[in-house]
Design a protein around this motif. Structure first.
Motif, PDB file in Angstrom:
ATOM      1  N   GLY A  75       0.804  -1.236  -0.032  1.00 59.34           N
ATOM      2  CA  GLY A  75      -0.143   0.078  -0.138  1.00 59.34           C
ATOM      3  C   GLY A  75       0.907   1.353   0.157  1.00 59.34           C
ATOM      4  N   ILE A  76       1.935   1.061   0.885  1.00 61.17           N
ATOM      5  CA  ILE A  76       2.959   2.384   0.684  1.00 61.17           C
ATOM      6  C   ILE A  76       3.469   2.410  -0.608  1.00 61.17           C
ATOM      7  CG2 ILE A  76       5.021   3.090   1.658  1.00 61.17           C
ATOM      8  CD1 ILE A  76       4.140   1.946   4.391  1.00 61.17           C
ATOM      9  N   ALA A  77       3.794   1.474  -1.356  1.00 62.48           N
ATOM     10  CA  ALA A  77       4.569   1.380  -2.635  1.00 62.48           C
ATOM     11  C   ALA A  77       3.381   2.260  -3.427  1.00 62.48           C
ATOM     12  CB  ALA A  77       4.869   0.347  -3.353  1.00 62.48           C
ATOM     13  N   ASN A  81       3.915   5.950  -5.444  1.00 62.32           N
ATOM     14  CA  ASN A  81       3.782   6.301  -6.771  1.00 62.32           C
ATOM     15  C   ASN A  81       2.932   7.647  -6.993  1.00 62.32           C
ATOM     16  OD1 ASN A  81       5.397   4.348  -7.709  1.00 62.32           O
ATOM     17  ND2 ASN A  81       3.656   2.847  -8.046  1.00 62.32           N
ATOM     18  N   GLN A  82       1.919   7.626  -6.347  1.00 60.43           N
ATOM     19  CA  GLN A  82       0.892   8.738  -6.160  1.00 60.43           C
ATOM     20  C   GLN A  82       1.705  10.049  -5.955  1.00 60.43           C
ATOM     21  OE1 GLN A  82      -2.348   7.596  -3.625  1.00 60.43           O
ATOM     22  NE2 GLN A  82      -3.125   6.350  -5.152  1.00 60.43           N
ATOM     23  N   ILE A  83       2.541   9.876  -4.607  1.00 63.65           N
ATOM     24  CA  ILE A  83       3.196  11.218  -4.356  1.00 63.65           C
ATOM     25  C   ILE A  83       4.247  11.483  -5.621  1.00 63.65           C
ATOM     26  CG2 ILE A  83       5.159  11.872  -2.894  1.00 63.65           C
ATOM     27  CD1 ILE A  83       3.696  10.589  -0.652  1.00 63.65           C
ATOM     28  N   ALA A  84       5.205  10.789  -6.036  1.00 61.83           N
ATOM     29  CA  ALA A  84       5.822  11.043  -7.203  1.00 61.83           C
ATOM     30  C   ALA A  84       5.039  11.657  -8.433  1.00 61.83           C
ATOM     31  CB  ALA A  84       6.478   9.637  -7.918  1.00 61.83           C
ATOM     32  N   HIS A  85       3.736  11.190  -8.773  1.00 61.29           N
ATOM     33  CA  HIS A  85       3.158  11.953  -9.539  1.00 61.29           C
ATOM     34  C   HIS A  85       2.766  13.186  -9.102  1.00 61.29           C
ATOM     35  CE1 HIS A  85       0.249  12.501 -12.782  1.00 61.29           C
ATOM     36  NE2 HIS A  85      -1.020  12.682 -11.768  1.00 61.29           N
ATOM     37  N   GLN A  86       2.176  13.405  -7.878  1.00 60.34           N
ATOM     38  CA  GLN A  86       1.881  14.963  -7.445  1.00 60.34           C
ATOM     39  C   GLN A  86       3.413  15.750  -7.204  1.00 60.34           C
ATOM     40  OE1 GLN A  86       0.177  14.234  -3.337  1.00 60.34           O
ATOM     41  NE2 GLN A  86      -1.723  13.386  -4.133  1.00 60.34           N
ATOM     42  N   MET A  87       4.378  15.220  -7.166  1.00 61.14           N
ATOM     43  CA  MET A  87       5.751  15.786  -7.274  1.00 61.14           C
ATOM     44  C   MET A  87       5.992  16.696  -8.496  1.00 61.14           C
ATOM     45  SD  MET A  87       8.211  14.153  -4.562  1.00 61.14           S
ATOM     46  CE  MET A  87       9.386  13.840  -5.934  1.00 61.14           C
ATOM     47  N   HIS A  88       5.739  15.771  -9.441  1.00 57.76           N
ATOM     48  CA  HIS A  88       5.857  16.224 -10.990  1.00 57.76           C
ATOM     49  C   HIS A  88       4.844  17.442 -11.262  1.00 57.76           C
ATOM     50  CE1 HIS A  88       8.936  13.259 -11.981  1.00 57.76           C
ATOM     51  NE2 HIS A  88       8.257  12.340 -11.603  1.00 57.76           N
ATOM     52  N   THR A  89       3.633  17.253 -10.768  1.00 56.70           N
ATOM     53  CA  THR A  89       2.742  18.231 -10.908  1.00 56.70           C
ATOM     54  C   THR A  89       2.736  19.578 -10.357  1.00 56.70           C
ATOM     55  OG1 THR A  89       1.055  16.299 -11.509  1.00 56.70           O
ATOM     56  CG2 THR A  89       0.321  18.470 -11.145  1.00 56.70           C
ATOM     57  N   TYR A  90       3.125  19.256  -8.868  1.00 54.64           N
ATOM     58  CA  TYR A  90       3.042  20.221  -8.024  1.00 54.64           C
ATOM     59  C   TYR A  90       4.385  20.750  -7.294  1.00 54.64           C
ATOM     60  CZ  TYR A  90      -2.089  19.011  -8.268  1.00 54.64           C
ATOM     61  OH  TYR A  90      -3.164  18.897  -8.300  1.00 54.64           O
ATOM     62  N   LEU A  92       8.163  19.580  -5.335  1.00 63.21           N
ATOM     63  CA  LEU A  92       8.493  18.782  -3.880  1.00 63.21           C
ATOM     64  C   LEU A  92       7.974  19.544  -2.850  1.00 63.21           C
ATOM     65  CD1 LEU A  92       9.828  16.723  -2.723  1.00 63.21           C
ATOM     66  CD2 LEU A  92      12.034  18.112  -2.801  1.00 63.21           C
ATOM     67  N   GLU A  93       7.867  20.717  -2.480  1.00 62.06           N
ATOM     68  CA  GLU A  93       7.391  21.354  -1.448  1.00 62.06           C
ATOM     69  C   GLU A  93       5.847  21.144  -0.933  1.00 62.06           C
ATOM     70  OE1 GLU A  93       8.930  23.032   1.230  1.00 62.06           O
ATOM     71  OE2 GLU A  93      11.064  22.530   0.009  1.00 62.06           O
ATOM     72  N   ALA A  94       5.199  21.075  -1.970  1.00 59.97           N
ATOM     73  CA  ALA A  94       3.738  20.693  -1.942  1.00 59.97           C
ATOM     74  C   ALA A  94       3.570  19.192  -1.090  1.00 59.97           C
ATOM     75  CB  ALA A  94       2.857  20.895  -3.251  1.00 59.97           C
ATOM     76  N   VAL A  95       4.441  18.320  -1.413  1.00 62.64           N
ATOM     77  CA  VAL A  95       4.176  17.093  -1.073  1.00 62.64           C
ATOM     78  C   VAL A  95       5.273  16.493  -0.045  1.00 62.64           C
ATOM     79  CG1 VAL A  95       2.932  16.228  -2.915  1.00 62.64           C
ATOM     80  CG2 VAL A  95       5.394  15.996  -2.976  1.00 62.64           C
ATOM     81  N   LYS A  96       6.088  17.486   0.267  1.00 63.21           N
ATOM     82  CA  LYS A  96       7.005  17.145   1.565  1.00 63.21           C
ATOM     83  C   LYS A  96       6.483  16.306   2.751  1.00 63.21           C
ATOM     84  CE  LYS A  96      10.094  20.213   3.933  1.00 63.21           C
ATOM     85  NZ  LYS A  96      11.061  21.503   3.808  1.00 63.21           N
ATOM     86  N   GLN A  97       5.337  16.761   3.387  1.00 64.33           N
ATOM     87  CA  GLN A  97       4.882  16.133   4.594  1.00 64.33           C
ATOM     88  C   GLN A  97       4.670  14.831   4.286  1.00 64.33           C
ATOM     89  OE1 GLN A  97       5.386  17.332   7.589  1.00 64.33           O
ATOM     90  NE2 GLN A  97       4.563  15.558   8.268  1.00 64.33           N
TER      91      GLN A  97
END
Length: 122
Positions: A75-77, A81-90, A92-97
């Motif tokens: 589940g963490i994997a 993957n979802q965070i990597a997609h968000q990082m490309h979109t928004y 690194l700072e937006a998904v740091k937490q």
């Protein structure tokens, strides 16, 4: 007087005697397969099965706790993957937490797995 030699094989020592028996059932196809493997090895079926049983390496079954940890990591994997997609979109700072939260969760699971593996060795 001359001692007469006894025929036959010398008696085995007590620790070498095989005194216990297991009964194992095979399908006809399995039995034919085992017979051919024993023949290739130049052994009787009994000796082949004995050597196969004594030489095999077994792995411990996965405990329910370990299976749970594997599901958690899976589940963490997916979250990574979802965070990597968000990082490309928004960025690194937006998904740091979220990244820090996943790192702490992975560390917790690794610690749990280590503790469970040490408990099962005792």
């Amino acid at each position: 007087m001359k001692e007469k030699k006894l025929g036959g094989r010398p008696k085995l020592a007590n620790y070498q005697k095989r005194t216990k028996c297991f009964r194992v059932m095979f399908t006809e196809n399995d039995y034919i397969y085992i017979q051919s493997k024993a023949e290739q090895a130049g052994l009787s079926v009994n000796e082949f099965c004995h050597q196969a049983a004594m030489d095999c390496q077994l792995c411990q079954r996965i405990s329910p706790e370990m299976a749970s940890a594997i599901r958690d990591l899976s589940g963490i994997a997916n979250n990574v993957n979802q965070i990597a997609h968000q990082m490309h979109t928004y960025g690194l700072e937006a998904v740091k937490q979220q990244c820090f939260s996943i790192i702490s969760e992975v560390s917790r699971i690794i610690t749990q797995v280590k503790n469970n593996s040490h408990d099962s060795e005792d």
